[in-house]
Design a protein around this motif. Structure first.
Motif, PDB file in Angstrom:
ATOM      1  N   PHE A   7      20.485 -54.433  95.778  1.00  0.00           N
ATOM      2  CA  PHE A   7      21.897 -54.593  96.107  1.00  0.00           C
ATOM      3  C   PHE A   7      22.153 -55.906  96.842  1.00  0.00           C
ATOM      4  CE2 PHE A   7      23.424 -50.005  95.633  1.00  0.00           C
ATOM      5  CZ  PHE A   7      24.309 -50.343  94.616  1.00  0.00           C
ATOM      6  N   ASP A   8      21.220 -56.837  96.763  1.00  0.00           N
ATOM      7  CA  ASP A   8      21.488 -58.197  97.236  1.00  0.00           C
ATOM      8  C   ASP A   8      22.185 -58.918  96.086  1.00  0.00           C
ATOM      9  OD1 ASP A   8      21.588 -60.707  98.311  1.00  0.00           O
ATOM     10  OD2 ASP A   8      19.495 -60.729  98.985  1.00  0.00           O
ATOM     11  N   LEU A   9      23.467 -58.652  95.937  1.00  0.00           N
ATOM     12  CA  LEU A   9      24.186 -59.094  94.743  1.00  0.00           C
ATOM     13  C   LEU A   9      24.444 -60.597  94.721  1.00  0.00           C
ATOM     14  CD1 LEU A   9      26.821 -56.190  94.398  1.00  0.00           C
ATOM     15  CD2 LEU A   9      24.479 -56.339  93.499  1.00  0.00           C
ATOM     16  N   ARG A  10      24.339 -61.264  95.857  1.00  0.00           N
ATOM     17  CA  ARG A  10      24.579 -62.708  95.877  1.00  0.00           C
ATOM     18  C   ARG A  10      23.316 -63.495  95.497  1.00  0.00           C
ATOM     19  NH1 ARG A  10      29.428 -63.772  99.127  1.00  0.00           N
ATOM     20  NH2 ARG A  10      30.118 -61.786 100.024  1.00  0.00           N
ATOM     21  N   ARG A  11      22.150 -62.984  95.929  1.00  0.00           N
ATOM     22  CA  ARG A  11      20.887 -63.655  95.624  1.00  0.00           C
ATOM     23  C   ARG A  11      19.847 -62.617  95.215  1.00  0.00           C
ATOM     24  NH1 ARG A  11      19.209 -68.034 100.072  1.00  0.00           N
ATOM     25  NH2 ARG A  11      17.773 -68.488  98.371  1.00  0.00           N
ATOM     26  N   PRO A  12      20.042 -61.976  94.083  1.00  0.00           N
ATOM     27  CA  PRO A  12      19.085 -60.937  93.660  1.00  0.00           C
ATOM     28  C   PRO A  12      17.725 -61.552  93.344  1.00  0.00           C
ATOM     29  CG  PRO A  12      20.627 -61.438  91.889  1.00  0.00           C
ATOM     30  CD  PRO A  12      21.128 -62.172  93.089  1.00  0.00           C
ATOM     31  N   SER A  13      16.653 -60.897  93.777  1.00  0.00           N
ATOM     32  CA  SER A  13      15.321 -61.468  93.561  1.00  0.00           C
ATOM     33  C   SER A  13      14.263 -60.423  93.238  1.00  0.00           C
ATOM     34  CB  SER A  13      14.888 -62.263  94.799  1.00  0.00           C
ATOM     35  OG  SER A  13      14.927 -61.462  95.965  1.00  0.00           O
ATOM     36  N   VAL A  14      14.595 -59.141  93.252  1.00  0.00           N
ATOM     37  CA  VAL A  14      13.595 -58.110  92.972  1.00  0.00           C
ATOM     38  C   VAL A  14      12.997 -58.306  91.579  1.00  0.00           C
ATOM     39  CG1 VAL A  14      13.275 -55.636  92.535  1.00  0.00           C
ATOM     40  CG2 VAL A  14      14.522 -56.398  94.564  1.00  0.00           C
ATOM     41  N   ALA A  15      13.849 -58.565  90.583  1.00  0.00           N
ATOM     42  CA  ALA A  15      13.362 -58.759  89.211  1.00  0.00           C
ATOM     43  C   ALA A  15      12.415 -59.953  89.133  1.00  0.00           C
ATOM     44  CB  ALA A  15      14.537 -58.941  88.258  1.00  0.00           C
ATOM     45  N   THR A  16      12.723 -61.013  89.862  1.00  0.00           N
ATOM     46  CA  THR A  16      11.864 -62.201  89.864  1.00  0.00           C
ATOM     47  C   THR A  16      10.533 -61.912  90.530  1.00  0.00           C
ATOM     48  OG1 THR A  16      13.794 -63.665  89.912  1.00  0.00           O
ATOM     49  CG2 THR A  16      11.692 -64.597  90.617  1.00  0.00           C
ATOM     50  N   TYR A  17      10.545 -61.236  91.663  1.00  0.00           N
ATOM     51  CA  TYR A  17       9.315 -60.948  92.393  1.00  0.00           C
ATOM     52  C   TYR A  17       8.386 -60.042  91.587  1.00  0.00           C
ATOM     53  CZ  TYR A  17      10.846 -63.040  96.815  1.00  0.00           C
ATOM     54  OH  TYR A  17      11.227 -63.921  97.795  1.00  0.00           O
ATOM     55  N   LEU A  18       8.967 -59.105  90.827  1.00  0.00           N
ATOM     56  CA  LEU A  18       8.152 -58.185  90.043  1.00  0.00           C
ATOM     57  C   LEU A  18       7.845 -58.727  88.643  1.00  0.00           C
ATOM     58  CD1 LEU A  18       9.776 -54.756  90.956  1.00  0.00           C
ATOM     59  CD2 LEU A  18       7.551 -55.613  91.688  1.00  0.00           C
ATOM     60  N   GLY A  19       8.527 -59.776  88.229  1.00  0.00           N
ATOM     61  CA  GLY A  19       8.322 -60.312  86.890  1.00  0.00           C
ATOM     62  C   GLY A  19       8.891 -59.424  85.807  1.00  0.00           C
ATOM     63  N   LEU A  20      10.064 -58.843  86.054  1.00  0.00           N
ATOM     64  CA  LEU A  20      10.665 -57.930  85.088  1.00  0.00           C
ATOM     65  C   LEU A  20      11.346 -58.703  83.960  1.00  0.00           C
ATOM     66  CD1 LEU A  20      12.305 -55.308  87.497  1.00  0.00           C
ATOM     67  CD2 LEU A  20      10.011 -55.310  86.497  1.00  0.00           C
ATOM     68  N   PRO A  21      11.314 -58.176  82.749  1.00  0.00           N
ATOM     69  CA  PRO A  21      11.966 -58.851  81.620  1.00  0.00           C
ATOM     70  C   PRO A  21      13.477 -58.689  81.693  1.00  0.00           C
ATOM     71  CG  PRO A  21      11.080 -56.752  80.910  1.00  0.00           C
ATOM     72  CD  PRO A  21      10.628 -56.933  82.333  1.00  0.00           C
ATOM     73  N   ALA A  22      14.177 -59.541  80.961  1.00  0.00           N
ATOM     74  CA  ALA A  22      15.632 -59.421  80.885  1.00  0.00           C
ATOM     75  C   ALA A  22      16.012 -58.164  80.116  1.00  0.00           C
ATOM     76  CB  ALA A  22      16.217 -60.660  80.209  1.00  0.00           C
ATOM     77  N   GLY A  23      17.154 -57.622  80.449  1.00  0.00           N
ATOM     78  CA  GLY A  23      17.627 -56.408  79.796  1.00  0.00           C
ATOM     79  C   GLY A  23      18.747 -55.797  80.602  1.00  0.00           C
ATOM     80  N   ASN A  24      19.120 -54.577  80.280  1.00  0.00           N
ATOM     81  CA  ASN A  24      20.149 -53.898  81.049  1.00  0.00           C
ATOM     82  C   ASN A  24      19.724 -53.771  82.500  1.00  0.00           C
ATOM     83  OD1 ASN A  24      21.812 -53.583  78.819  1.00  0.00           O
ATOM     84  ND2 ASN A  24      21.069 -51.536  78.343  1.00  0.00           N
ATOM     85  N   ALA A  70      30.893 -59.854  95.837  1.00  0.00           N
ATOM     86  CA  ALA A  70      29.871 -58.848  96.123  1.00  0.00           C
ATOM     87  C   ALA A  70      30.331 -57.836  97.162  1.00  0.00           C
ATOM     88  CB  ALA A  70      28.588 -59.539  96.601  1.00  0.00           C
ATOM     89  N   ALA A  71      30.979 -58.286  98.235  1.00  0.00           N
ATOM     90  CA  ALA A  71      31.393 -57.369  99.294  1.00  0.00           C
ATOM     91  C   ALA A  71      32.388 -56.341  98.770  1.00  0.00           C
ATOM     92  CB  ALA A  71      31.993 -58.147 100.460  1.00  0.00           C
ATOM     93  N   ASP A  72      33.337 -56.777  97.950  1.00  0.00           N
ATOM     94  CA  ASP A  72      34.321 -55.846  97.388  1.00  0.00           C
ATOM     95  C   ASP A  72      33.650 -54.846  96.450  1.00  0.00           C
ATOM     96  OD1 ASP A  72      36.290 -57.163  98.759  1.00  0.00           O
ATOM     97  OD2 ASP A  72      36.813 -58.493  97.094  1.00  0.00           O
ATOM     98  N   VAL A  73      32.670 -55.314  95.687  1.00  0.00           N
ATOM     99  CA  VAL A  73      31.956 -54.415  94.781  1.00  0.00           C
ATOM    100  C   VAL A  73      31.192 -53.357  95.570  1.00  0.00           C
ATOM    101  CG1 VAL A  73      30.122 -54.274  93.060  1.00  0.00           C
ATOM    102  CG2 VAL A  73      31.784 -56.139  92.953  1.00  0.00           C
ATOM    103  N   LEU A  74      30.489 -53.785  96.633  1.00  0.00           N
ATOM    104  CA  LEU A  74      29.691 -52.861  97.425  1.00  0.00           C
ATOM    105  C   LEU A  74      30.550 -51.853  98.187  1.00  0.00           C
ATOM    106  CD1 LEU A  74      27.008 -55.330  98.809  1.00  0.00           C
ATOM    107  CD2 LEU A  74      26.678 -53.557  97.081  1.00  0.00           C
ATOM    108  N   ALA A  75      31.794 -52.215  98.464  1.00  0.00           N
ATOM    109  CA  ALA A  75      32.696 -51.305  99.170  1.00  0.00           C
ATOM    110  C   ALA A  75      33.465 -50.391  98.220  1.00  0.00           C
ATOM    111  CB  ALA A  75      33.687 -52.118 100.014  1.00  0.00           C
ATOM    112  N   SER A  76      33.243 -50.526  96.918  1.00  0.00           N
ATOM    113  CA  SER A  76      34.017 -49.778  95.934  1.00  0.00           C
ATOM    114  C   SER A  76      33.534 -48.342  95.798  1.00  0.00           C
ATOM    115  CB  SER A  76      33.934 -50.469  94.569  1.00  0.00           C
ATOM    116  OG  SER A  76      32.599 -50.415  94.062  1.00  0.00           O
TER     117      SER A  76
END
Length: 273
Positions: free
Chosen positions: A128-145, A181-187
């Motif tokens: 939920f770090d919507l401004r600077r997401p990095s979990v996918a990069t750190y784990l090396g996840l492929p692109a997709g949904n 991001a803040a508005d999305v997280l508060a939705s």
């Protein structure tokens, strides 16, 4: 002839007075049959997405390496976190930090992996770090949904949750930056999403990676929807002023405690062994 006739009559007389003999009693027989195959409706086979050990090592992810001594630190953190959460019946924990470069994402991933190793728990890591997401990069996840498509309604939630590396470890990554991001997280959409992820399985612990609390208001927007929060302080990177400011922002939420990251190895290895 007279003898034969008398013998026949005597045999008939004896047959008429004889009692019928009971048939042998029936006894059940035990037959060994092969066991029936178990139903697998609730235990659907899962295809685990493999992870590259070298890539994980480059990003300081040690949760899959049983021989890495640093993993013990996260196992200890896991035990403390789970005990505290169990006391209150909490199942969602957010990870934040006072400032950038504290290593909160590294802690989030390793903590979630450690929870997944627990014999009675599973872990779902949500970026939920919507401004600077990095979990996918750190784990090396492929692109997709990913969470991006879930938030916009372009893809169902199930298609974006990945089973990664080990059984019991799932990831809902964010592949691209989200505007507003803040508005999305508060939705309400995010509120319903978090509640659904928490309530889907009683054994699941939802670990949520958030931005630094002093950088933007995203953390304050989403924390009312999360059970508790763990603060990661980078040794030598977070100033006293930033820590005090983070304490002020988080004072009305359930703070589990503080995890000091990037401590010198001479101090980190002091312990039982």
């Amino acid at each position: 002839m007279e003898r034969i006739k008398l013998a026949i009559e005597r045999a008939r007389a004896q047959a008429g007075t004889a009692q019928p003999q009971p048939s042998p009693a029936w006894e059940p027989r035990t037959i060994d049959l092969p066991p029936l195959p178990r139903r697998t409706v609730d235990a659907v086979p899962i295809n685990l997405l493999p992870l590259d050990p070298f890539h994980l090592e480059q990003h300081r992810i040690v949760g899959l390496d049983q021989n890495n001594p640093l993993r013990q630190s996260f196992d200890l953190l896991r035990t403390q976190v789970l005990q505290k959460m169990q006391e209150h019946g909490w199942r969602t924990v957010a990870i934040t930090s006072p400032s950038m470069a504290s290593g909160k994402t590294v802690v989030s991933i390793n903590l979630a992996m450690s929870i997944a190793h627990h014999p009675s728990k599973t872990a779902l890591l949500v970026d939920f770090d919507l401004r600077r997401p990095s979990v996918a990069t750190y784990l090396g996840l492929p692109a997709g949904n990913s969470l991006n498509e879930v938030l916009t309604g372009e893809a169902p939630l199930d298609s974006a949750i990945l089973h990664v590396g080990i059984p019991g470890f799932q990831v809902l990554a964010t592949q691209r930056r989200v505007m507003g991001a803040a508005d999305v997280l508060a939705s309400d959409r995010v509120s319903h999403l978090i509640n659904g992820l928490r309530d889907e399985s009683p054994d699941r612990i939802v670990v949520i990676d958030l931005p630094p609390v002093t950088a933007v208001d995203d953390v304050i927007a989403v924390l009312p929807r999360v059970d508790c929060v763990l603060v990661v302080i980078g040794s030598g990177s977070s100033t006293t002023r930033e820590i005090e400011e983070a304490k002020r922002h988080l004072s009305r939420f359930n703070v589990l405690g503080v995890a000091v990251n990037m401590a010198p190895l001479s101090q980190a290895h002091i312990g039982y062994y």
